[in-house]
Design a protein around this motif. Structure first.
Motif, PDB file in Angstrom:
ATOM      1  N   ILE A 193       0.843  -1.200   0.000  1.00 45.22           N
ATOM      2  CA  ILE A 193       0.000   0.000   0.000  1.00 45.22           C
ATOM      3  C   ILE A 193       0.877   1.248   0.000  1.00 45.22           C
ATOM      4  O   ILE A 193       1.876   1.324   0.723  1.00 45.22           O
ATOM      5  N   THR A 194       0.528   2.230  -0.845  1.00 49.04           N
ATOM      6  CA  THR A 194       1.227   3.514  -0.850  1.00 49.04           C
ATOM      7  C   THR A 194       0.244   4.625  -0.506  1.00 49.04           C
ATOM      8  O   THR A 194      -0.861   4.680  -1.057  1.00 49.04           O
ATOM      9  N   LEU A 195       0.638   5.469   0.435  1.00 53.50           N
ATOM     10  CA  LEU A 195      -0.226   6.570   0.854  1.00 53.50           C
ATOM     11  C   LEU A 195       0.627   7.806   1.063  1.00 53.50           C
ATOM     12  O   LEU A 195       1.667   7.753   1.708  1.00 53.50           O
ATOM     13  N   GLN A 196       0.200   8.914   0.429  1.00 52.55           N
ATOM     14  CA  GLN A 196       0.977  10.152   0.532  1.00 52.55           C
ATOM     15  C   GLN A 196       0.098  11.259   1.079  1.00 52.55           C
ATOM     16  O   GLN A 196      -0.983  11.531   0.563  1.00 52.55           O
ATOM     17  N   LEU A 197       0.584  11.909   2.141  1.00 57.50           N
ATOM     18  CA  LEU A 197      -0.207  12.924   2.844  1.00 57.50           C
ATOM     19  C   LEU A 197       0.433  14.289   2.640  1.00 57.50           C
ATOM     20  O   LEU A 197       1.608  14.495   2.951  1.00 57.50           O
ATOM     21  N   LYS A 198      -0.369  15.232   2.067  1.00 56.36           N
ATOM     22  CA  LYS A 198       0.155  16.571   1.839  1.00 56.36           C
ATOM     23  C   LYS A 198       0.077  17.394   3.111  1.00 56.36           C
ATOM     24  O   LYS A 198      -0.763  17.139   3.978  1.00 56.36           O
ATOM     25  N   GLY A 228      -6.980  -5.183   2.107  1.00 57.30           N
ATOM     26  CA  GLY A 228      -5.558  -4.980   2.332  1.00 57.30           C
ATOM     27  C   GLY A 228      -4.800  -4.475   1.131  1.00 57.30           C
ATOM     28  O   GLY A 228      -3.606  -4.217   1.202  1.00 57.30           O
ATOM     29  N   LYS A 229      -5.484  -4.326  -0.003  1.00 59.91           N
ATOM     30  CA  LYS A 229      -4.783  -3.865  -1.209  1.00 59.91           C
ATOM     31  C   LYS A 229      -5.092  -2.399  -1.482  1.00 59.91           C
ATOM     32  O   LYS A 229      -6.140  -1.883  -1.122  1.00 59.91           O
ATOM     33  N   TYR A 230      -4.124  -1.712  -2.153  1.00 57.98           N
ATOM     34  CA  TYR A 230      -4.290  -0.309  -2.524  1.00 57.98           C
ATOM     35  C   TYR A 230      -5.125  -0.221  -3.787  1.00 57.98           C
ATOM     36  O   TYR A 230      -4.789  -0.828  -4.801  1.00 57.98           O
ATOM     37  N   ILE A 231      -6.252   0.520  -3.743  1.00 53.52           N
ATOM     38  CA  ILE A 231      -7.108   0.632  -4.930  1.00 53.52           C
ATOM     39  C   ILE A 231      -6.824   1.931  -5.664  1.00 53.52           C
ATOM     40  O   ILE A 231      -6.685   1.947  -6.886  1.00 53.52           O
ATOM     41  N   GLY A 232      -6.698   3.031  -4.893  1.00 52.40           N
ATOM     42  CA  GLY A 232      -6.399   4.287  -5.578  1.00 52.40           C
ATOM     43  C   GLY A 232      -6.579   5.475  -4.658  1.00 52.40           C
ATOM     44  O   GLY A 232      -7.092   5.343  -3.549  1.00 52.40           O
ATOM     45  N   THR A 233      -6.122   6.649  -5.136  1.00 55.42           N
ATOM     46  CA  THR A 233      -6.303   7.891  -4.397  1.00 55.42           C
ATOM     47  C   THR A 233      -7.002   8.892  -5.310  1.00 55.42           C
ATOM     48  O   THR A 233      -6.604   9.051  -6.468  1.00 55.42           O
ATOM     49  N   VAL A 234      -8.067   9.526  -4.832  1.00 60.52           N
ATOM     50  CA  VAL A 234      -8.834  10.458  -5.674  1.00 60.52           C
ATOM     51  C   VAL A 234      -8.964  11.808  -4.987  1.00 60.52           C
ATOM     52  O   VAL A 234      -8.937  11.898  -3.768  1.00 60.52           O
ATOM     53  N   ASN A 235      -9.107  12.870  -5.803  1.00 65.76           N
ATOM     54  CA  ASN A 235      -9.459  14.172  -5.261  1.00 65.76           C
ATOM     55  C   ASN A 235     -10.969  14.225  -5.059  1.00 65.76           C
ATOM     56  O   ASN A 235     -11.733  13.925  -5.983  1.00 65.76           O
ATOM     57  N   ILE A 236     -11.385  14.599  -3.844  1.00 69.64           N
ATOM     58  CA  ILE A 236     -12.808  14.600  -3.539  1.00 69.64           C
ATOM     59  C   ILE A 236     -13.561  15.503  -4.512  1.00 69.64           C
ATOM     60  O   ILE A 236     -14.641  15.171  -4.971  1.00 69.64           O
TER      61      ILE A 236
END
Ligand SMILES: Nc1ncnc2c1ncn2[C@@H]1O[C@H](COP(=O)(O)OP(=O)(O)OP(=O)(O)O)[C@@H](O)[C@H]1O
Ligand SMILES: Nc1ncnc2c1ncn2[C@@H]1O[C@H](COP(=O)(O)OP(=O)(O)OP(=O)(O)O)[C@@H](O)[C@H]1O
Ligand SMILES: [Mg+2]
Ligand SMILES: [Mg+2]
Lengths: 373, 311, 513, 370
Positions: free
Chosen positions: C25-30, C218-226
């Motif tokens: 999983i990859t997660l990036q927090l601004k 447990g898998k990364y699906i995606g990151t979206v802008n609300i």
């Protein structure tokens, strides 16, 4: 191989590991104290009663009978989630019951045995009641009642009840003279082992162990008791009266210890010395290691008891020239300390080949979800 | 009367010290049944010092022996810590095992020592004799021993430590809600060890305080004759709070001393046997426990091995 | 633009014995953003956050703060990096004061001793600034869940954390309290704090979040802008299919009364006064009555009183016309009451028993399974096999599996099977879908409806608003131990329901309907 | 070498007369002498340990001294349990390991002897503090084999002397601290009371006695506390009669400036100048005599006999008379001699009854503490 048998195997392995390590440490101690006699001394311990055939074996048998019972007492309580450190006290009170009915009332042996059982049961019930209705930790209560029991019994035998204490021998009267019919029959075993107190007690103890096993594993009563032991709240939720069960299981545990006392003293092995009030009978406390070693399995208790009796007898044959008699106690104590970790060894051994299985389990669980969708 | 006070103080200090030991251990989440054994070991170590260096100057001897008892108690309690904290084994069982082990160790050591000291042939006894003059003071009609002062000091220290310092806060957090403590970066294992080791020190000193001021010969075959277990009751009765414990200790001590000196007081007319008197403190504590522990303040997480991974 | 991200979790994988909780999983927090983390129960959200907070160590993968790789082995490291977390299950010491809980771990001292004066001042200041009202001297055990959560937030702020993690913070709050929290979070973000926000509730995400990362199994699906997405898309990403948010069921046709509760009062364990106060209502055949309310408003105590786990101090319970106020648990069960307990691990199961043993937990004593005190192991085995088949409870070794080794979902299924198969007149279901994934939830809901349609009475106690709205035929709202309203799910709006749950709105509840 | 941390060495363990016979295996007449080489002396402990500072320890030390003096091998055995069976097993073990002489202290060995004397006819059994009545086989008394010699002592005489002397020396408030109430201890105690009574009646002084069994053969804090209570309450002398229990009496005496009477052997060396006197019995000499007669081949003289050793048989009983052990001020050696004579010729008779407490005159009050 299914869960149950595997589990049993694990337990046995774990216990053996404990024993081996314990003996090893024991040997090291022997070696440190006196190197050149260590091997001889160690073989004597290992040989146990067999070092002095046949009498040694006889007394080994005689001693394991009560050990089995106190071991069962502790194990039974364990199974129901209680730690009965009070076996020693229940045993002591049981002794009084047995000897009173024998020496004063001249009852036949089985009646005396029953009396011992009842006395022990009462002494077990009290901590149970305190636990269930006042939520006092049963360990504390049992410890207190060990001492109370000892003082009480000594007071009764020595000061209160005339005719139990024999001035000449400074013990309670010998059953062989005071009330021969209160002696447990030996069915010729004494002549086989050339001893005086090798009786059918051992068979009674084994029979009881088997009964306890059946009760715990095959009956609804055992089902309830174990449920309480594993999870009080769930038991209550299932409509089981968990307070009543706590009292019951402590009572039964006490009864078992009481029977142990009866089996030992009614076989004429020993007389009670009511003047000594500094130490509780060791057989009571040794029930704990026996139960631990057996991982609380009633059948296992039989073998664990035989083992403990074996090395304690063997310890007595250590040559006093080189080793104090306490060495044996020390070694037994070391084994006990290791027994506290039997469950741990078990866990370790288990993990070695458990993890794979679990993965499989979880896997099919998850596939399950997939299919549904 | 003076005697009654003397012995009451003597036993009270012992029970208080040991009970406070139990308190620290349980406040950190570890039930310490092993106090009985720890006392025996601590007492043994202290006495050994007295026997080995009889001609040290009194203050040095007192300091050294007490230190020895404390340290040995700590070391022995580490065994409990190891089994209960590191190995996560059942605390009560581990403690029981340690109790059995302690007496055996004490006997063997003393006998070995006595053997060595006079090249005997196994005839060495499990007894050690020593002098205790350095520990005892006479204040007017009162005879008090140094442990009274030590006890009072330790009592105050314990209170302050537990409720006025950050360490106390952390220790208690570990006994109440280890996960919470962990989540704010408190090392639960480390603090439980701390609690257990403190209990070892207090237990050790307690054992020494039990043996030394009262007699000049001790037979280590009897360990400390159940004093450690009594202390556990004192701790519960004292609700895991230092000053309550002190009060409870005095209460038990009165019974214990009466049991011994009754026949030279007015009580002698009752003609009760020593068995009866010996029973009393235990019966009393049972009754009290029955009433107190309904609303017991026991640390919530005591007796439960802490496991980081578990949810 | 070097490190626009304050926190980066790259290719994180975490394995537990037998399960991959996080899988690459990859997660990036601004900096200064509110970043939502979405996923079903068991998707791995808490695990991922626990890794960031140093409670677990990742099996593989790296974490960067402001571009530098960091190793977070303990919560201490997290604290040093100014990362704070409000846990799904609060981590507060019950018998400590709010203040002590806040300073725990970073205690201010003067010399050797604690020095709380400044600490108190700072806490008061913070609670002013962000509108987090707390009583610093109250014991945790005495305060509401809401205040407990505010305490948790203050814990983070007190430590000057700049990265704040909220794990399902809204699960225990009323819509009004939720709005409060949303404001607070926006506030914090404005102050430059960066926020990770776990929730199951899509409209919360739509309201506050800037971006959202979705996990599934447990898998990364995606990151979206609300700003560029919709509820529907989010939910599709979350469960991998279109979810029917509502349960389809025919209208209920209630029969005669099965359960009648009159003025029931139950004392509280934690505080002095009553947890349940003078509650009266009834449940009829063929309807699902739902007791809604926020956690800790007396639902648990009410159920315990109803099922006999606790004594009631006043009132009467009539079951099929019989007074069972004093009846034992066993008797209530015999008379046809089933209970799916709130806490499956505490009450529902003997985790160290095998499934088959747990399956007969409520009826091992019946002649079907017992003769002369002995358990008919063969009968038990067959019975267990039947239930496992019928309710498709999945496990390693079938009937002999030790229950502890099963996943929560299947544990719960086992309980449902046991309780429903008793064919009870009244089924008391307390949070039956707690901690389960959507599939299991759908299944259990359908089972409840099936019971209803068989003409049985169902009493559902739930904290989940959606569940309340979808499943029930009649809603009773419980607030501070009292029934404050009876509502019809077809007509009432979620907001209105929230007002009742918050105690802002109340009207008398008819004892009889 | 033999000895122990705090046990007495065998030299002062033997009273006056016998000190000659102690190590004189050679001084024998007819009968062919045993060759020390093939021989082995085994001692079995009773319920106590060889460190009980009582008959177990004294016996062991005597055996050690004898063995060392005559180059005979020796060893002791401790039964696994306090049961006849284990005592018998210990004897078996000892014999199986080559023991030719088995020495046993204490009445507890009665049944064991009854059992083993026939099993091992060519092993010699020597038992002290054992009476004929103790030799029982399942309930019935059996007569001694030729290979057995048992003896007991008239401890009441020693106790009598101690009590009599103490009162004569002007003490009016006395105490008796027994160990475990075994017959020997009881005889000491009741003799003590009788002696006190006699002296009190003669001089017409009022005497009070506190009488208590500690239930153990060692001192501890509670017994010390009790003793402190006694001394603080006016008791001047305590007869500490039970192995190591004297330590408690002494501790208390130190704090309250009291006196202590020793037992079994002259305990002056251990107790110090607070030791008023010691009520001695010749356990060592009896054992030495028996061993002598065995190794000099004259065991047939003793074999099969059970002796009751008292003053009439020799100096088996007495108080230490050498000056530094003589703690009395007004009580003189002459007075002592006259009492001895009285006891010897039977003009003073002392009951050896252990069943009922001795009756005392109007001057003496005894407070039996249970
Ligand atoms: N300590 C643990 N030991 C074993 N497995 C665990 C542990 N913690 C979590 N898991 C597993 O990891 C998976 C993810 O758990 P996690 O709590 O992260 O899910 P979640 O998304 O937070 O669910 P929820 O929404 O209920 O909080 C779960 O399926 C669980 O089985
Ligand atoms: N100790 C555990 N080991 C493995 N998986 C677990 C464990 N505890 C929970 N799980 C799994 O994690 C997921 C969430 O489980 P569960 O809801 O029981 O935990 P939880 O979220 O802490 O409880 P709750 O939902 O009541 O807060 C379920 O899929 C369950 O199977
Ligand atoms: Mg979670
Ligand atoms: Mg959950």
């Amino acid at each position: 191989m299914n869960e149950k048998t595997k589990n049993a195997l694990l337990s046995i392995v774990a216990s053996l590991v404990c024993i081996v390590i314990g003996l090893l440490v024991g040997f090291i101690i022997l070696y440190c104290i006196n190197a050149e006699n260590a091997v001889d001394g160690f073989t004597r311990i290992i040989k146990g009663g067999f070092y002095l055939k046949p009498k040694g074996i006889g007394s080994e048998i005689a001693q394991s009978a009560p050990l089995i019972m106190t071991g069962l007492s502790v194990a039974f309580a364990f199974k129901t989630g209680l730690f009965n450190i009070g076996a020693a006290g229940q045993y002591t009170v049981g002794v009084f019951g047995a000897l009173y009915f024998a020496i004063i009332l001249h009852m036949p042996w089985y009646v005396c045995l029953l009396a011992a059982m009842v006395c022990g049961a009462i002494w077990g019930a009290v901590p149970g009641i305190f636990k269930a209705y006042f939520n006092v930790n049963e360990v504390i209560t049992s410890i207190m009642f060990n001492w109370i029991g000892l003082y009480l019994v000594n007071e009764l035998m020595y000061n209160t009840i005339p005719g139990m204490y024999d001035q000449k021998t400074t013990r309670t009267y010998k059953l062989s003279s005071a009330s021969p019919k209160s002696l447990i029959p030996d069915c010729g075993m004494n002549s086989i082992f050339r001893t005086s107190s090798t009786t059918i007690a051992i068979f009674i103890a084994i029979a009881i162990a088997v009964i306890i096993y059946i009760v715990l594993n095959k009956t609804t009563f055992g089902y309830e008791l174990k449920a309480c032991g594993f999870n009080k709240d769930a038991a209550k939720y299932a409509g089981i009266n968990e307070k009543r069960n706590v009292v019951l299981s402590m009572t039964i545990a006490g009864a078992l210890a009481g029977i142990g006392a009866g089996l030992y003293f009614l076989s004429g092995a020993s007389e009670w010395n009511p003047q000594v009030s500094t130490a509780l009978p060791a057989i009571g406390f040794n029930g704990i290691p026996v139960a631990l070693l057996a991982l609380s399995n009633p059948i296992g208790v039989i073998f664990a008891a035989l083992f403990v009796a074996h090395i304690s007898v063997g310890g007595a044959y250590l040559p006093t020239k080189y080793y104090q008699p306490e060495i044996a106690d020390l070694i037994v104590a070391v084994i006990i300390y290791l027994c506290a970790f039997v469950t741990l060894f078990k866990g370790i051994v288990a993990n070695l080949f458990k993890s794979k299985k679990e993965q499989k389990a979880n896997a099919n669980a998850d596939n399950g979800k997939e299919e549904k969708k | 009367m003076f005697l009654l006070i003397k012995f009451t103080l003597l036993y009270a200090v012992v029970l208080m010290l040991v009970a406070m030991g139990g308190m620290f251990s349980e406040r950190s989440g570890v039930i310490n049944i092993a106090l009985e054994g720890i006392m025996a070991i601590g007492g043994l170590a202290g006495v050994f010092v007295l026997v080995l260096f009889p001609d040290l100057p009194a203050p040095a001897l007192v300091a050294l022996s007490i230190l020895a008892s404390a340290v040995s108690g700590m070391i022995y309690s580490l065994l409990l810590g190891f089994s209960a904290i590191t190995l996560k084994a059942d605390q009560t069982i581990g403690g029981t095992a340690l109790n059995m082990l302690a007496t055996a160790i004490a006997i063997v050591l003393v006998k070995a020592f006595n053997n060595g000291s006079d090249a005997g042939n196994g005839a060495a006894s499990a007894k050690l004799n020593y002098t205790n003059a350095a520990f005892i003071y006479k204040i007017g009609p009162f005879t008090v021993n140094i442990f009274l002062f030590i006890g009072i000091i330790l009592l105050i220290c314990s209170y302050v430590f537990l409720f006025k310092t950050k360490w106390g806060l952390r220790l208690r957090a570990c006994g109440e809600h280890p996960q919470a403590a962990d989540s704010v970066g408190i090392n639960v294992y480390q603090w439980r060890y701390t609690g257990v080791i403190i209990s070892g020190a207090l237990g050790g000193i307690g054992g020494f305080a039990y043996i030394v001021p009262s007699v000049t010969t001790w037979n280590f075959e009897v360990g400390v004759a159940g004093a450690g277990f009594l202390a556990l009751a004192v701790m519960i009765f004292g609700q895991w709070k230092p000053f309550h414990i002190a009060g409870a200790a005095v209460f038990f001590a009165v019974f214990r001393s009466l049991a011994n000196i009754a026949d030279s007081t007015v009580l002698s007319h009752l003609g009760l046997s020593k068995n009866i008197y010996s029973m009393m403190p235990f019966i009393a504590s049972m009754i009290i426990l029955a009433f107190t522990s309904k609303n017991s303040q026991a640390p919530k997480a005591e007796g439960i091995p802490y496991d980081k991974g578990a949810r | 633009m070097e490190n626009e991200y304050i926190i980066e979790m790259l290719n994180i994988t975490k394995e537990f014995p037998g399960i991959k909780a996080n899988d690459n999983i990859t997660l990036q927090l601004k900096k200064g953003e509110i970043h939502a983390l979405l996923g079903e129960n068991g998707a791995g959200k808490s695990t991922l956050m626990s890794i960031l907070f140093g409670l677990y160590q990742p099996t593989s993968g790296i974490i960067k703060k402001n571009g530098q790789e960091v190793h977070i082995n303990t919560p201490n490291d997290a604290n040093d990096l100014n990362i704070g977390m409000v846990h799904q299950h609060f981590k507060l010491v019950e018998c400590f004061s709010v203040l002590d809980n806040i300073i725990l771990g970073v205690e201010p001292t003067k010399g050797l001793f604690l020095e709380k004066k400044n600490a108190r001042a700072k806490v008061m200041e913070l609670s002013e600034k962000y509108g987090l009202m707390v009583d610093p001297d109250a014991l945790i055990s005495d305060i509401t869940v809401g205040m407990q959560q505010r305490t948790e937030i203050l814990k983070m702020l007190y430590r000057d954390n700049e990265v704040l993690i909220f794990d399902e913070p809204t699960a225990v709050l009323t819509p009004q309290e939720i709005d409060e929290l949303m404001k607070i979070m926006k506030n914090l973000a404005k102050e430059g704090k960066s926020i990770l926000f776990i929730t199951h509730k899509l409209n919360e995400i739509m309201e506050v979040a800037d971006r959202c990362t979705i996990l599934r199994k447990g898998k990364y699906i995606g990151t979206v802008n609300i700003s560029e997405t919709s509820k529907e898309e989010l939910s599709r990403m979350m469960v991998g299919r279109n979810v029917s948010f509502s349960v389809n069921k025919k209208p209920s046709k209630p029969g005669d009364t099965v359960l009648k509760v009159e003025h029931m009062t139950v004392p509280s364990k934690v505080h002095g006064n009553n947890a349940v106060k003078d509650v009266s209502f009834n449940v009829r055949k063929g309807e699902i009555v739902c007791i809604a309310g926020i956690d800790g408003n007396g639902q648990s105590e009410f159920v315990q009183g109803l099922t006999g786990l606790e004594k009631v101090s006043g009132g009467k319970i009539l079951f099929n016309g019989q007074d069972i106020t004093k009846a034992s648990i066993r008797d209530r069960s015999k008379m046809g009451m089933s209970h799916i307990p709130e806490d499956r691990h505490k009450h529902g199961l003997v985790l160290d028993y095998s499934i088959e043993q747990n399956m007969v937990l409520q009826r091992y004593w019946q002649p079907e399974f017992e003769s002369f005190g002995f358990i008919k192991s063969k009968a038990v085995r067959e019975y267990a096999e039947r239930l496992i088949e019928q309710y498709d409870v999945r496990s390693g070794q079938g009937p002999v599996t030790i229950t502890r080794s099963m996943s929560g979902g299947n544990q719960q299924k086992a309980i449902i099977a046991r309780e429903i198969d008793k064919d009870p007149d009244l089924l008391v279901a307390v949070q039956p879908t707690r901690g389960l994934d959507v599939g299991a939830i759908e299944y259990i809901h359908s089972q409840l409806v099936a019971q209803r349609d068989k003409g049985k009475a169902v009493l559902l106690v739930s904290l989940e608003l959606d569940e309340v709205m979808d499943v029930s035929d009649r809603i009773l709202v419980m607030y501070e131990g009292e029934l404050v309203g009876q509502l019809d799910p077809k007509t009432v709006s979620v907001e209105e329901l929230g007002l009742y749950m918050a105690g802002a709105k109340r009207d008398p509840v008819p004892e009889e309907v | 070498g033999c000895g122990s941390s705090n046990g007495s060495s065998s030299s002062d363990a033997s009273t006056g007369a016998d000190s000659t016979s102690a190590t004189s295996a050679s001084a024998s007449t007819d009968g062919e002498k045993k060759d020390a080489a093939g021989e082995k002396i085994a001692m079995i402990t009773d319920s106590g340990d060889i460190t009980d500072e009582s008959f177990n320890q004294i016996t062991w030390e005597t055996v050690c001294a004898y063995g060392d003096a005559n180059g005979v091998e020796y060893e002791y055995y401790k039964p696994a349990e306090d049961t006849d069976e284990e005592r018998i097993n210990s004897i078996d073990l000892a014999v199986s390991e080559g023991a030719t002489v088995v020495v046993m202290p204490g009445y507890l060995f009665g049944p064991a002897i009854a059992e083993e004397q026939d099993t091992y006819p060519d092993v010699t059994f020597i038992a002290v503090d054992v009476t004929e009545g103790d030799i029982v086989k399942n309930g019935k008394a059996v007569d001694l084999g030729k290979n057995v010699y048992i003896c007991s002592f008239e401890e009441e005489q020693a106790g009598y002397l101690a009590g009599y002397a103490a009162v004569k020396d002007g003490y009016t408030s006395l105490g008796f601290l027994g160990g475990i109430a075994v017959p020997a201890v009881i005889r000491f105690g009741y003799g003590y009371v009788q002696g006190i009574n006699a002296a009190a009646e003669e001089d017409g002084v009022d005497v009070n006695v506190k009488y208590y069994y500690g239930g153990q053969f060692y001192g501890d804090d509670s017994i010390t506390a009790r003793m402190e209570g006694w001394y603080a309450d006016g008791t001047q002398v305590v007869f500490a009669c039970g192995g190591g229990i004297w330590t408690s009496a002494l501790d208390a005496a130190e704090t309250h400036d009291g006196k202590v009477i020793g037992v079994d052997v002259d305990q002056r060396s251990k107790i110090g100048e607070r030791c008023l006197t010691s009520a001695m019995k010749g356990l060592p000499s009896a054992i030495n005599n028996a061993l002598d007669s065995y190794f000099s081949g004259n065991f047939s003289e003793l074999g099969g006999t059970a002796q009751q050793l008292g003053l009439k048989d020799g100096d088996y009983i007495g108080l230490p008379t050498d000056s530094e052990s003589w703690g009395f001020t007004t009580f003189t050696q002459d007075q002592y001699e006259t009492v001895l004579a009285g006891i010897r010729d039977g003009s003073i008779e002392i009951s050896s009854d252990t069943e009922n407490q001795p009756e005392v005159g109007s001057h003496v009050t005894v407070d039996y503490i249970s």
